[in-house]
Design an enzyme around this catalytic site. Structure first.
Site, PDB file in Angstrom:
ATOM      1  N   ASP A  46      20.467 -11.987 -20.049  1.00 18.41           N
ATOM      2  CA  ASP A  46      21.788 -11.508 -19.614  1.00 18.41           C
ATOM      3  C   ASP A  46      21.791 -10.012 -19.324  1.00 18.41           C
ATOM      4  O   ASP A  46      22.837  -9.372 -19.336  1.00 18.41           O
ATOM      5  CB  ASP A  46      22.854 -11.857 -20.668  1.00 18.41           C
ATOM      6  CG  ASP A  46      22.524 -11.262 -22.021  1.00 18.41           C
ATOM      7  OD1 ASP A  46      21.402 -10.728 -22.189  1.00 18.41           O
ATOM      8  OD2 ASP A  46      23.374 -11.329 -22.921  1.00 18.41           O
ATOM      9  N   HIS A 250       0.609  -0.146  -3.729  1.00 17.35           N
ATOM     10  CA  HIS A 250       1.882  -0.310  -4.439  1.00 17.35           C
ATOM     11  C   HIS A 250       1.696  -0.280  -5.961  1.00 17.35           C
ATOM     12  O   HIS A 250       2.414  -0.958  -6.685  1.00 17.35           O
ATOM     13  CB  HIS A 250       2.586  -1.601  -4.000  1.00 17.35           C
ATOM     14  CG  HIS A 250       3.084  -1.536  -2.589  1.00 17.35           C
ATOM     15  ND1 HIS A 250       3.486  -2.632  -1.886  1.00 17.35           N
ATOM     16  CD2 HIS A 250       3.247  -0.489  -1.750  1.00 17.35           C
ATOM     17  CE1 HIS A 250       3.862  -2.265  -0.665  1.00 17.35           C
ATOM     18  NE2 HIS A 250       3.717  -0.965  -0.562  1.00 17.35           N
ATOM     19  N   ASP A 267       3.994   9.185  -5.443  1.00 20.12           N
ATOM     20  CA  ASP A 267       4.922   8.858  -4.353  1.00 20.12           C
ATOM     21  C   ASP A 267       6.264   8.617  -5.019  1.00 20.12           C
ATOM     22  O   ASP A 267       6.467   7.600  -5.689  1.00 20.12           O
ATOM     23  CB  ASP A 267       4.430   7.605  -3.614  1.00 20.12           C
ATOM     24  CG  ASP A 267       5.299   7.269  -2.402  1.00 20.12           C
ATOM     25  OD1 ASP A 267       6.401   7.844  -2.261  1.00 20.12           O
ATOM     26  OD2 ASP A 267       4.874   6.409  -1.610  1.00 20.12           O
ATOM     27  N   ASP A 278      11.601  10.641   0.328  1.00 25.04           N
ATOM     28  CA  ASP A 278      10.399   9.808   0.189  1.00 25.04           C
ATOM     29  C   ASP A 278       9.190  10.717   0.368  1.00 25.04           C
ATOM     30  O   ASP A 278       8.842  11.072   1.495  1.00 25.04           O
ATOM     31  CB  ASP A 278      10.427   8.689   1.257  1.00 25.04           C
ATOM     32  CG  ASP A 278       9.238   7.742   1.123  1.00 25.04           C
ATOM     33  OD1 ASP A 278       8.518   7.829   0.106  1.00 25.04           O
ATOM     34  OD2 ASP A 278       9.046   6.912   2.035  1.00 25.04           O
ATOM     35  N   HIS A 357      -1.983   1.226   6.332  1.00 27.78           N
ATOM     36  CA  HIS A 357      -0.527   1.140   6.527  1.00 27.78           C
ATOM     37  C   HIS A 357      -0.097   1.950   7.740  1.00 27.78           C
ATOM     38  O   HIS A 357      -0.893   2.693   8.318  1.00 27.78           O
ATOM     39  CB  HIS A 357       0.227   1.568   5.256  1.00 27.78           C
ATOM     40  CG  HIS A 357      -0.063   2.971   4.792  1.00 27.78           C
ATOM     41  ND1 HIS A 357       0.439   4.081   5.413  1.00 27.78           N
ATOM     42  CD2 HIS A 357      -0.797   3.435   3.749  1.00 27.78           C
ATOM     43  CE1 HIS A 357       0.044   5.163   4.772  1.00 27.78           C
ATOM     44  NE2 HIS A 357      -0.724   4.803   3.760  1.00 27.78           N
ATOM     45  N   HIS A 361       8.172   5.608   8.930  1.00 29.37           N
ATOM     46  CA  HIS A 361       9.318   4.689   8.910  1.00 29.37           C
ATOM     47  C   HIS A 361      10.590   5.518   8.874  1.00 29.37           C
ATOM     48  O   HIS A 361      10.583   6.670   8.418  1.00 29.37           O
ATOM     49  CB  HIS A 361       9.239   3.715   7.722  1.00 29.37           C
ATOM     50  CG  HIS A 361       9.128   4.392   6.379  1.00 29.37           C
ATOM     51  ND1 HIS A 361      10.205   4.952   5.729  1.00 29.37           N
ATOM     52  CD2 HIS A 361       8.067   4.616   5.563  1.00 29.37           C
ATOM     53  CE1 HIS A 361       9.804   5.466   4.575  1.00 29.37           C
ATOM     54  NE2 HIS A 361       8.497   5.293   4.455  1.00 29.37           N
ATOM     55  N   HIS A 368      13.038   2.477   3.350  1.00 32.68           N
ATOM     56  CA  HIS A 368      12.600   1.965   4.657  1.00 32.68           C
ATOM     57  C   HIS A 368      13.892   1.672   5.401  1.00 32.68           C
ATOM     58  O   HIS A 368      14.433   0.567   5.314  1.00 32.68           O
ATOM     59  CB  HIS A 368      11.727   0.721   4.500  1.00 32.68           C
ATOM     60  CG  HIS A 368      10.435   1.023   3.791  1.00 32.68           C
ATOM     61  ND1 HIS A 368       9.678   0.077   3.162  1.00 32.68           N
ATOM     62  CD2 HIS A 368       9.773   2.201   3.624  1.00 32.68           C
ATOM     63  CE1 HIS A 368       8.601   0.655   2.636  1.00 32.68           C
ATOM     64  NE2 HIS A 368       8.645   1.938   2.897  1.00 32.68           N
ATOM     65  N   GLU A 392       3.275   9.956   6.944  1.00 29.20           N
ATOM     66  CA  GLU A 392       2.578   9.721   5.681  1.00 29.20           C
ATOM     67  C   GLU A 392       1.177   9.135   5.849  1.00 29.20           C
ATOM     68  O   GLU A 392       0.892   8.041   5.373  1.00 29.20           O
ATOM     69  CB  GLU A 392       3.414   8.816   4.774  1.00 29.20           C
ATOM     70  CG  GLU A 392       3.947   7.543   5.419  1.00 29.20           C
ATOM     71  CD  GLU A 392       4.749   6.691   4.425  1.00 29.20           C
ATOM     72  OE1 GLU A 392       4.174   6.352   3.381  1.00 29.20           O
ATOM     73  OE2 GLU A 392       5.920   6.410   4.705  1.00 29.20           O
ATOM     74  N   TYR A 396      -7.852   5.770   1.685  1.00 20.98           N
ATOM     75  CA  TYR A 396      -7.991   5.033   0.421  1.00 20.98           C
ATOM     76  C   TYR A 396      -9.377   4.412   0.384  1.00 20.98           C
ATOM     77  O   TYR A 396      -9.675   3.508   1.174  1.00 20.98           O
ATOM     78  CB  TYR A 396      -6.909   3.957   0.319  1.00 20.98           C
ATOM     79  CG  TYR A 396      -5.527   4.486   0.660  1.00 20.98           C
ATOM     80  CD1 TYR A 396      -4.752   5.134  -0.305  1.00 20.98           C
ATOM     81  CD2 TYR A 396      -5.019   4.391   1.958  1.00 20.98           C
ATOM     82  CE1 TYR A 396      -3.500   5.656   0.025  1.00 20.98           C
ATOM     83  CE2 TYR A 396      -3.776   4.903   2.291  1.00 20.98           C
ATOM     84  CZ  TYR A 396      -3.024   5.536   1.323  1.00 20.98           C
ATOM     85  OH  TYR A 396      -1.792   6.051   1.649  1.00 20.98           O
ATOM     86  N   ARG A 414      -2.636  10.386  -0.175  1.00 18.88           N
ATOM     87  CA  ARG A 414      -1.575  10.270   0.829  1.00 18.88           C
ATOM     88  C   ARG A 414      -0.764  11.569   0.778  1.00 18.88           C
ATOM     89  O   ARG A 414      -0.566  12.140  -0.303  1.00 18.88           O
ATOM     90  CB  ARG A 414      -0.668   9.066   0.554  1.00 18.88           C
ATOM     91  CG  ARG A 414       0.458   8.915   1.583  1.00 18.88           C
ATOM     92  CD  ARG A 414       1.138   7.536   1.586  1.00 18.88           C
ATOM     93  NE  ARG A 414       1.771   7.174   0.340  1.00 18.88           N
ATOM     94  CZ  ARG A 414       1.291   6.310  -0.545  1.00 18.88           C
ATOM     95  NH1 ARG A 414       0.146   5.710  -0.326  1.00 18.88           N
ATOM     96  NH2 ARG A 414       1.949   6.040  -1.654  1.00 18.88           N
ATOM     97  N   GLU A 416       2.896  12.749   2.258  1.00 11.99           N
ATOM     98  CA  GLU A 416       4.070  12.168   2.924  1.00 11.99           C
ATOM     99  C   GLU A 416       5.204  13.178   2.973  1.00 11.99           C
ATOM    100  O   GLU A 416       5.616  13.722   1.943  1.00 11.99           O
ATOM    101  CB  GLU A 416       4.541  10.918   2.159  1.00 11.99           C
ATOM    102  CG  GLU A 416       5.819  10.328   2.729  1.00 11.99           C
ATOM    103  CD  GLU A 416       6.190   8.991   2.111  1.00 11.99           C
ATOM    104  OE1 GLU A 416       5.842   8.766   0.933  1.00 11.99           O
ATOM    105  OE2 GLU A 416       6.827   8.181   2.799  1.00 11.99           O
TER     106      GLU A 416
HETATM  107  N1  GLY Z   1       7.611   5.054  -0.924  1.00 14.52           N
HETATM  108  C1  GLY Z   1       7.540   4.041   0.038  1.00 14.52           C
HETATM  109  C2  GLY Z   1       6.862   4.486   1.249  1.00 14.52           C
HETATM  110  O1  GLY Z   1       6.231   5.521   1.258  1.00 14.52           O
HETATM  111  O2  GLY Z   1       6.961   3.891   2.283  1.00 14.52           O
HETATM  112 MN    MN Z   2       7.322   6.267   3.011  1.00 17.33          MN
HETATM  113 MN    MN Z   3       6.593   7.070  -0.119  1.00 12.20          MN
END
Ligand code: GLY
Ligand code: MN
Ligand code: MN
Length: 447
Positions: A46, A250, A267, A278, A357, A361, A368, A392, A396, A414, A416
């Site tokens: 709950d 992720h 991130d 972001d 990737h 975005h 996103h 970004e 990797y 990364r 970003e």
């Molecule tokens: N934090 C999600 C992305 O970088 O797209």
């Molecule tokens: Mn992003």
């Molecule tokens: Mn990000």
């Protein structure tokens, strides 16, 4: 739950007027648009997840309570109807204040408001009045889809009694998401504040991210700044990934101990008034990039800088991605990660082994964010002033990649940034968060 909107009510009113204008163009004979609240998500038994309003509903009304539906109609006098939870002294002791029907009219500018329990009676009446329904089928609430479907079916069965159901059903995103794509000054204020809290969080983590620290300690420092600085918290769950965890895109355990020689990839972005930053930064735990880390970092930074430099109205997100892929692929060959001709490695998607990737975005109420990436003709969409998006690039290299030079295995990087397109070019909103090797190393120093 706030019982008044986060922004002045006139802002939402202007947006609704704009949507209504577009609805009239879209269906001159009349249209009704329906925007349900996000459902409450259960975490376990709950226990509920903290409630976060649906972005479209918030954008058009400022209303943040669950169990609500906003309806815009081009028919009749009442353009804006809100269905809301009723005031309830007993329930409010348990779950907090509610705007109620009265507050919906007084504070949120509804022309009329009903208790949500009246939805099955009142919404069909509104739907029956228009030949076009704007409702996003397949949104966050499948049960609400089913309710709408039932209402339409019932209306159709009452055709003999003079009732009618809308014949066209389309996605209101084509109107609302286009508006969300171009940021207004008040939205940019919120985003700039989110970026500032994000800067503080990343700086605190860089300072504290020494060998021996735990990823979760760094997460707590981020959250302290995001929430402690007056934000809502994070806009998406933070990634704090040390060493080879950074090669898991992720990664969200945030549970490991940082080791000597590790890079730490964070991130994380703060949310202010439902707008999120972001940002990703990658720093050396011991304060100094090793030679292979430096080489990889410089490559990613160069890809980012070349994309940023090209950002201006008319450029496309696809074009920037292609640029990032080219710079990164050339670098992968130089670093000894890939062998062969750059054009062929791009054509065969060989670079995806190390960069899997997309580069950008849209960004805004959702990390996103909404808005089409294509024109009506299916071409890559040219950027316009007011659009906000991320750049970004990353690299990797899996820990067990025997094809990679040994000293590079387990490196994940990364960088970003959040970029606003301006009339003349761009503004990097996140510029003040250390990103060059020199600035990152300086930020890692603890005095
Ligand atoms: N934090 C999600 C992305 O970088 O797209
Ligand atoms: Mn992003
Ligand atoms: Mn990000």
């Amino acid at each position: 739950m706030p019982v008044t909107p986060a922004f002045e009510a006139s802002l939402f009113e202007k947006r609704r007027e704009q949507v209504l204008r577009r609805m009239r163009e879209f269906s001159p004979a009349g249209a009704v648009a329906v925007f349900p609240a996000a459902p409450v998500a259960m975490r376990n038994n709950d226990v509920e997840h903290p409630y976060r309003a649906d972005s479209d509903l918030f954008f058009l009304s400022g209303f943040e309570e669950p169990e609500a539906v906003a309806v815009l109609s081009t028919q009749g006098e009442k353009a804006f109807t809100l269905f809301v939870r009723p005031r309830d002294k007993e329930r409010e002791i348990w779950t907090g204040r509610r705007a109620g029907v009265e507050g919906a009219v007084k504070n949120f500018g509804a022309d009329q408001a009903f208790e949500i329990s009246k939805l099955e009676d009142e919404l069909p009446r509104l739907l029956a009045s228009a030949p076009a329904l704007l409702y996003r089928v397949g949104g966050a609430d499948a049960e609400f889809d089913a309710r709408i479907a039932r209402m339409l079916r019932n209306l159709r069965t009452r055709a003999r009694a003079g009732m009618d159901a809308p014949r066209r059903i389309e996605d209101p995103g084509q109107i609302v998401h286009e508006m969300r794509l171009r940021k207004e000054p008040r939205e940019l204020d919120a985003i700039r504040k989110a970026v500032e809290l994000t800067r503080r969080g990343h700086l605190a983590a860089m300072k504290a991210g020494r060998p021996g620290a735990y990823e979760y300690e760094l997460q707590s420092l981020l959250e302290r700044e995001f929430r402690g600085g007056g934000g809502r918290g994070w806009g998406y769950y933070p990634i704090v990934a040390s060493g080879e965890n950074a090669t898991v895109l992720h990664y969200s355990d945030n549970s490991m101990q940082v080791r000597e020689g590790d890079l730490v990839l964070i991130d994380a972005g703060a949310e202010v008034d439902l707008y999120t930053a972001d940002v990703t930064r990658t720093f050396p735990a011991n304060g100094r990039f090793s030679a292979p880390q430096r080489a990889c970092y410089e490559l990613v930074l160069s890809a980012a800088d070349q994309c940023i430099e090209r950002t201006r109205p008319g450029e496309t997100i696809d074009g920037l991605h292609e640029r990032a892929v080219r710079v990164l692929t050339e670098g992968m060959v130089k670093l000894g990660l890939l062998k062969g001709e750059v054009d062929a490695l791009i054509k065969d998607n060989a670079y995806r082994k190390y960069y899997m990737h997309r580069t950008s975005h849209w960004l805004g109420l959702d990390v996103h964010d909404v808005g089409s990436y294509r024109t009506a003709e299916g071409k890559p969409r040219p950027l316009e002033a007011g659009m906000l998006f991320t750049i970004e690039p990353g690299l990797y290299i899996a820990e067990d990649d025997e094809g990679a030079p040994a000293e590079m295995r387990g490196i994940g990087i990364r960088i970003e940034d959040d970029i606003l397109v301006t009339e003349r070019g761009h503004e990097v909103l996140t510029r003040a968060i250390p990103r060059t090797i020199k600035d990152v190393e300086a930020a890692c120093v603890t005095s």
